[in-house]
Design an enzyme around this catalytic site. Structure first.
Site, mmCIF file in Angstrom:
data_model
loop_
_atom_site.group_PDB
_atom_site.id
_atom_site.type_symbol
_atom_site.label_atom_id
_atom_site.label_comp_id
_atom_site.label_asym_id
_atom_site.label_seq_id
_atom_site.Cartn_x
_atom_site.Cartn_y
_atom_site.Cartn_z
ATOM 1 N N LYS A 386 19.611 -3.470 79.772
ATOM 2 C CA LYS A 386 18.155 -3.459 79.923
ATOM 3 C C LYS A 386 17.657 -2.232 80.685
ATOM 4 O O LYS A 386 18.425 -1.560 81.390
ATOM 5 C CB LYS A 386 17.714 -4.752 80.594
ATOM 6 C CG LYS A 386 18.007 -5.982 79.733
ATOM 7 C CD LYS A 386 17.442 -7.263 80.328
ATOM 8 C CE LYS A 386 17.697 -8.446 79.383
ATOM 9 N NZ LYS A 386 17.138 -9.708 79.907
ATOM 10 N N PHE A 433 8.044 -17.922 77.429
ATOM 11 C CA PHE A 433 8.379 -16.799 78.305
ATOM 12 C C PHE A 433 8.661 -15.505 77.537
ATOM 13 O O PHE A 433 8.970 -14.474 78.144
ATOM 14 C CB PHE A 433 9.602 -17.141 79.177
ATOM 15 C CG PHE A 433 10.844 -17.488 78.392
ATOM 16 C CD1 PHE A 433 11.685 -16.501 77.904
ATOM 17 C CD2 PHE A 433 11.167 -18.814 78.132
ATOM 18 C CE1 PHE A 433 12.823 -16.805 77.191
ATOM 19 C CE2 PHE A 433 12.310 -19.138 77.408
ATOM 20 C CZ PHE A 433 13.145 -18.129 76.938
ATOM 21 N N ARG A 461 30.188 -12.864 76.568
ATOM 22 C CA ARG A 461 29.426 -13.881 77.317
ATOM 23 C C ARG A 461 30.107 -14.186 78.651
ATOM 24 O O ARG A 461 29.447 -14.411 79.666
ATOM 25 C CB ARG A 461 29.307 -15.168 76.488
ATOM 26 C CG ARG A 461 28.594 -15.015 75.161
ATOM 27 C CD ARG A 461 27.132 -14.749 75.284
ATOM 28 N NE ARG A 461 26.391 -15.875 75.852
ATOM 29 C CZ ARG A 461 25.072 -15.876 76.051
ATOM 30 N NH1 ARG A 461 24.364 -14.798 75.733
ATOM 31 N NH2 ARG A 461 24.470 -16.916 76.566
ATOM 32 N N ARG A 481 25.957 -9.721 85.365
ATOM 33 C CA ARG A 481 24.641 -10.168 85.837
ATOM 34 C C ARG A 481 24.646 -10.445 87.336
ATOM 35 O O ARG A 481 23.649 -10.194 88.022
ATOM 36 C CB ARG A 481 24.211 -11.408 85.055
ATOM 37 C CG ARG A 481 23.707 -11.089 83.646
ATOM 38 C CD ARG A 481 23.496 -12.321 82.816
ATOM 39 N NE ARG A 481 22.832 -12.031 81.547
ATOM 40 C CZ ARG A 481 22.833 -12.841 80.504
ATOM 41 N NH1 ARG A 481 23.490 -13.997 80.563
ATOM 42 N NH2 ARG A 481 22.193 -12.512 79.405
ATOM 43 N N HIS A 494 22.195 -8.394 77.914
ATOM 44 C CA HIS A 494 21.974 -9.485 76.956
ATOM 45 C C HIS A 494 23.163 -9.539 76.011
ATOM 46 O O HIS A 494 23.821 -8.520 75.761
ATOM 47 C CB HIS A 494 20.685 -9.244 76.168
ATOM 48 C CG HIS A 494 20.538 -10.108 74.946
ATOM 49 N ND1 HIS A 494 20.174 -11.426 75.010
ATOM 50 C CD2 HIS A 494 20.739 -9.836 73.619
ATOM 51 C CE1 HIS A 494 20.135 -11.931 73.782
ATOM 52 N NE2 HIS A 494 20.474 -10.989 72.925
#
Length: 518
Positions: A386, A433, A461, A481, A494
Site C-alpha cells: 500500500k 468501508f 496470507r 502487518r 493485501h
C-alpha cells in the site's frame, strides 16, 4: 637451482587482489601457467609438485638447447581456456519505467527465446550507490543526478545472462594435451570466437527487438565481476539453487515411527527444507516414484506399502544437493548394504521384513524437476503493497518475499483509481468501508505483484498476518502487518484470500496471458 642464466621468472596472480579474477574467488585451485615470449605454452592444474618440477626442468633444458643452437624451437599451438569462456556473463538492468509499463516479462521472454540463459534475476529497489556503480560511465552528464533520482524511485529488474551455446562436454576434451603437445581433434576454434562474440550480440538483440530503450547492458568482464558483488554478493549460491535442489520422500512406516530422527539428520547435513507436505499417495503416484523397483519380485509389496499411509514429501536444497542426498541414501535395496554403506540412511532406517530403502531421492536433475513440479505445483497469488509503506519498508518486504521462496513473476506500480482498485478489491466493493479503502489507495502509488511458489496463497496470507495490525502484533508479531501496519486500513499489504479470487484478480490487473496459474 636451474636459473643461473635467468631464464625462469615467477609471478603470482591472486584472485583476492585482481578485479578480473573476483568471479573465481573461493572456487578455484592453484593453476600454473608456463609462458614463453608472452604466450602460454603449458598449464598445470593443482599443486602437483613432481609434475611442476618435471615440466619446468624439461622446458628450461629445452630452451638452453635452443639458445645454444642445438635444436630448433618447436612450433607451439594456441591454448584455450574454456573454463573462463563457460562463465562469461552480462548484466541487464530493466529500468523502473519499463516495469511500470509492464515490459519486464516481455523483455525476459525475448532474451530467452533468442537462446540466452537468465542465470539469476531479481526485482529490487535500487539504491543510489547501485545506480552510480552501474552507470558510472555517464556520471559526468549534466542531468545525471536527476537520472539517479528517477532510477531509485521505482522497482527495477536486474538479470545475469549467459550465452546458451552448447559447450564442450569437458575441459579436458577441449584444451591442449600438455604432455603430448598435440592439439585435440576438431579443436573448436570457431566455437571459441562465437562464444566471445555472443555477448556482444546481446546489445544487437535488444536493439533488434525494440527493447533497448527499456534496459541497459553491461558485458565488460571486469565490470561484470565488480557488479556481481554489488547486486548479487551470493551469486554462486543463487546460481546453484536449481542444481542443488532435489525431492526426498519418507515412506509411511518411517513417517510413523522415526520421522523426527530423519529430519534432524537432514538439518545436520546442511540441507534447507524449502517445502514439505504429508500426503497419501495414489497407486499411480506410488508407481511413478518406484520405477527403479519395477523388476524386483517385491514390487507389488512396495506399492502396497507406499499406499498404506501418509508419506512425507520434502524439497531439499544445499550445494550439490541432489548428488549429496543420493550419497546419504545409499543403495535402493537393504540386501545391498555391506561394509561400504554402514552409515547410509538405507542401513540406519531399515525395517524388518522390508527389503527396500525407506527413503527416496530423485535420481537426476530431470527427475527432480518432474517430481517437484508434480507434487509441489506452482501457484500464483496477487499481492499489494500500500501507498503508506515507506521506500525502506518496501525494500524489507521485498526481501521477505524473496527469502520466503516466492518468485516475483509480475508487478506494476500505479496509483489505484476507483476503476483500477475494483480490479483488486472487487470482493468488497459493496461493503460500507470500501470508500475508506479507496481513500487510502488514492494517497500514492501501490505496488501490485504476482507472487509464485508452491502453496502461494496460503503462504502469503501467513506471512502478512491478520487484517488488523494490532491483532497481528499479538498473534504473529513477525508478520508483515504487525511490523509495518498502522491501522486496519493502512495495514501495509493485501493478499487474495483464495484460488478463485487470486486467479480473477491477476486476470483483471495483468490480463489472462499474465496469469501463470492454471
Amino acid at each position: 637451482e636451474l636459473n643461473e642464466d635467468e631464464l625462469l621468472h615467477f609471478v603470482v596472480a591472486e584472485a583476492d587482489s585482481i578485479v578480473t579474477l573476483h568471479s573465481f574467488k573461493d572456487k578455484c585451485e592453484p593453476v600454473f601457467l608456463l609462458s614463453l615470449n608472452g604466450k602460454i605454452i603449458a598449464k598445470i592444474e593443482g599443486a602437483n609438485a613432481p609434475l611442476i618440477n618435471r615440466k619446468v626442468t624439461n622446458l628450461i633444458n629445452e630452451e638452453r638447447k635452443i639458445v645454444a643452437g642445438e635444436m630448433e624451437r618447436p612450433e607451439k599451438i594456441k591454448f584455450y581456456f574454456f573454463s573462463f569462456l563457460e562463465e562469461h556473463y552480462s548484466i541487464i538492468l530493466i529500468r523502473p519505467d519499463a516495469v511500470v509499463n509492464n515490459k519486464a516479462l516481455e523483455i525476459k521472454k525475448k532474451i530467452i527465446k533468442e537462446g540466452y540463459v537468465i542465470e539469476v534475476e531479481e526485482a529490487m529497489m535500487l539504491t543510489e550507490g547501485q545506480v552510480r556503480d552501474f552507470y558510472g560511465q555517464i556520471e559526468d552528464e549534466p542531468d545525471f543526478e536527476d537520472f539517479v533520482s528517477l532510477m531509485t524511485t521505482g522497482l527495477s529488474y536486474v538479470l545475469v545472462v549467459s550465452p546458451g551455446n552448447e559447450k564442450p562436454d569437458s575441459l579436458e576434451e577441449a584444451q591442449l594435451d600438455i604432455e603430448s603437445n598435440e592439439p585435440p581433434e576438431d579443436l573448436p576454434e570457431a566455437e571459441v570466437n562465437d562464444t566471445l562474440t555472443t555477448m556482444k550480440n546481446l546489445q544487437a538483440l535488444l536493439d533488434r527487438q525494440h527493447i533497448s530503450q527499456y534496459c541497459d547492458i553491461e558485458d565488460d568482464a571486469t565490470n561484470v565481476a565488480r557488479l556481481l558483488d554489488v547486486f548479487f554478493p551470493d551469486f554462486k549460491l543463487m546460481k546453484s539453487r536449481n542444481e542443488g535442489k532435489t525431492m526426498a520422500l519418507l515412506r509411511p512406516d518411517l513417517v510413523h515411527e522415526r520421522k523426527d530422527e530423519v529430519l534432524d539428520i537432514i538439518e545436520a547435513e546442511g540441507f534447507k527444507i524449502l517445502y514439505q507436505r504429508q500426503t497419501e499417495l495414489s497407486e499411480e503416484e506410488a508407481q511413478m516414484l518406484c520405477e527403479e523397483y519395477e523388476n524386483e519380485d517385491y514390487y507389488d509389496k512396495l506399492i502396497e506399502n507406499m499406499m498404506s499411509g501418509p508419506s512425507l514429501l520434502l524439497v531439499l536444497l544445499r550445494e550439490n544437493g541432489l548428488q549429496y542426498w543420493k550419497k546419504l541414501l545409499g543403495p535402493t535395496n537393504v540386501n545391498e548394504v555391506n561394509e561400504d554403506f554402514p552409515e547410509s540412511l538405507c542401513a540406519r532406517f531399515a525395517m524388518d521384513g522390508l527389503p527396500f530403502n525407506q527413503l527416496y531421492g530423485s535420481d537426476s536433475s530431470e527427475i527432480a524437476q518432474r517430481d517437484i513440479e508434480y507434487f509441489f505445483p506452482l501457484q500464483s497469488t496477487l499481492a499489494l503493497i500500500k501507498p503508506h509503506v515507506t521506500h525502506e519498508q518496501r525494500e524489507i518486504i521485498l526481501k521477505i518475499i524473496k527469502d520466503s521462496g516466492f518468485e516475483l513473476t509480475q508487478l506494476k506500480e500505479i496509483v489505484l483509481t476507483p476503476e483500477e482498485a475494483k480490479k483488486v478489491y472487487f470482493r468488497i466493493e459493496k461493503k460500507e468501508f470500501y470508500k475508506d479503502v479507496l481513500a487510502v489507495l488514492a494517497e500514492g502509488p501501490s505496488l501490485i505483484m504476482v507472487l509464485t511458489r508452491w502453496n502461494a496463497i496460503a503462504e502469503w496470507r501467513r506471512l502478512i498476518g491478520t487484517v488488523d495490525p494490532e491483532e497481528a502484533r499479538l498473534l504473529s508479531p513477525e508478520s508483515i502487518r504487525a511490523r509495518f501496519g498502522i491501522n486496519i486500513l493502512k495495514n501495509a499489504v493485501h493478499g487474495a484470500s483464495n484460488t478463485l479470487e487470486a486467479s480473477e484478480a491477476i486476470s483483471r490487473v495483468f490480463g489472462d496471458d499474465e496469469n501463470p496459474e492454471n
